[in-house]
Design a protein around this motif. Sequence first.
Motif, PDB file in Angstrom:
ATOM      1  N   ALA A  13       0.834  -1.212   0.000  1.00 31.15           N
ATOM      2  CA  ALA A  13       0.000   0.000   0.000  1.00 31.15           C
ATOM      3  C   ALA A  13       0.867   1.259   0.000  1.00 31.15           C
ATOM      4  CB  ALA A  13      -0.930   0.004   1.210  1.00 31.15           C
ATOM      5  N   HIS A  14       1.947   1.248   0.761  1.00 21.75           N
ATOM      6  CA  HIS A  14       2.850   2.401   0.784  1.00 21.75           C
ATOM      7  C   HIS A  14       3.602   2.530  -0.540  1.00 21.75           C
ATOM      8  CE1 HIS A  14       1.925   2.201   5.044  1.00 21.75           C
ATOM      9  NE2 HIS A  14       2.341   3.458   5.108  1.00 21.75           N
ATOM     10  N   LEU A  15       4.025   1.413  -1.090  1.00 21.21           N
ATOM     11  CA  LEU A  15       4.664   1.450  -2.414  1.00 21.21           C
ATOM     12  C   LEU A  15       3.700   2.000  -3.457  1.00 21.21           C
ATOM     13  CD1 LEU A  15       6.630  -1.918  -2.643  1.00 21.21           C
ATOM     14  CD2 LEU A  15       7.579   0.401  -2.542  1.00 21.21           C
ATOM     15  N   GLN A  16       2.459   1.546  -3.415  1.00 19.67           N
ATOM     16  CA  GLN A  16       1.462   2.015  -4.386  1.00 19.67           C
ATOM     17  C   GLN A  16       1.319   3.534  -4.323  1.00 19.67           C
ATOM     18  OE1 GLN A  16      -2.502   0.034  -5.023  1.00 19.67           O
ATOM     19  NE2 GLN A  16      -3.226   1.939  -4.126  1.00 19.67           N
ATOM     20  N   ALA A  17       1.240   4.091  -3.135  1.00 20.54           N
ATOM     21  CA  ALA A  17       1.069   5.540  -2.987  1.00 20.54           C
ATOM     22  C   ALA A  17       2.259   6.299  -3.567  1.00 20.54           C
ATOM     23  CB  ALA A  17       0.874   5.898  -1.514  1.00 20.54           C
ATOM     24  N   VAL A  18       3.468   5.844  -3.268  1.00 19.62           N
ATOM     25  CA  VAL A  18       4.671   6.526  -3.750  1.00 19.62           C
ATOM     26  C   VAL A  18       4.829   6.345  -5.261  1.00 19.62           C
ATOM     27  CG1 VAL A  18       7.197   6.561  -3.613  1.00 19.62           C
ATOM     28  CG2 VAL A  18       5.828   6.397  -1.527  1.00 19.62           C
ATOM     29  N   ILE A  19       4.643   5.124  -5.731  1.00 21.02           N
ATOM     30  CA  ILE A  19       4.784   4.841  -7.165  1.00 21.02           C
ATOM     31  C   ILE A  19       3.746   5.614  -7.970  1.00 21.02           C
ATOM     32  CG2 ILE A  19       4.521   3.031  -8.921  1.00 21.02           C
ATOM     33  CD1 ILE A  19       5.806   1.092  -6.830  1.00 21.02           C
ATOM     34  N   GLU A  23      -3.967   1.424   6.590  1.00 19.01           N
ATOM     35  CA  GLU A  23      -3.775   2.856   6.806  1.00 19.01           C
ATOM     36  C   GLU A  23      -2.341   3.229   6.454  1.00 19.01           C
ATOM     37  OE1 GLU A  23      -3.841   5.912  10.567  1.00 19.01           O
ATOM     38  OE2 GLU A  23      -5.244   4.238  10.556  1.00 19.01           O
ATOM     39  N   LEU A  24      -2.189   4.358   5.785  1.00 21.88           N
ATOM     40  CA  LEU A  24      -0.857   4.813   5.381  1.00 21.88           C
ATOM     41  C   LEU A  24      -0.237   5.664   6.483  1.00 21.88           C
ATOM     42  CD1 LEU A  24      -1.519   5.749   1.654  1.00 21.88           C
ATOM     43  CD2 LEU A  24      -0.557   3.636   2.569  1.00 21.88           C
ATOM     44  N   ASN A  25       1.072   5.519   6.641  1.00 29.75           N
ATOM     45  CA  ASN A  25       1.825   6.266   7.629  1.00 29.75           C
ATOM     46  C   ASN A  25       2.616   7.354   6.904  1.00 29.75           C
ATOM     47  OD1 ASN A  25       4.372   6.905   9.103  1.00 29.75           O
ATOM     48  ND2 ASN A  25       3.506   5.530  10.642  1.00 29.75           N
TER      49      ASN A  25
END
Length: 120
Positions: free
Chosen positions: A20-26, A73-75
């Motif tokens: 999920a964090h990779l998806q947001a950054v990518i 949830e994203l941090n």
Amino acid sequence: MGTLFYDGADGFTFDDRVLAHLQAVIATKLRRREGFLLLWMDRTAAPDATLRSIWLDPSISLQFVFAHPTLPELNRDWLTILTEKANGNGGLHLDDDLRAEIREEVPEGTYRSARKRVVD
């Protein structure tokens, strides 16, 4: 475990929180039409870890498939760290220590405090 499918490859597995964090950054980088390198130690393909790297570019097909129906949830701190890495010359190197913190295997802030000690 979720899967990142890249350019017709079989897919690379990541914990849903990490994915999920990779998806947001990518997604942010590709929306800006910025290509970059993603590197990580893949411990799922063989008995020994394999260093993997892929060039992420807006023209290459990419799909995120999560094991659970809701996104974790994203941090903001982790997003900041991953974005800084993605913007660097070496690309987004997804360290095992950071992945462990995102998976909540070590206390939050452990990676950042260890990183400050190395830099100081």
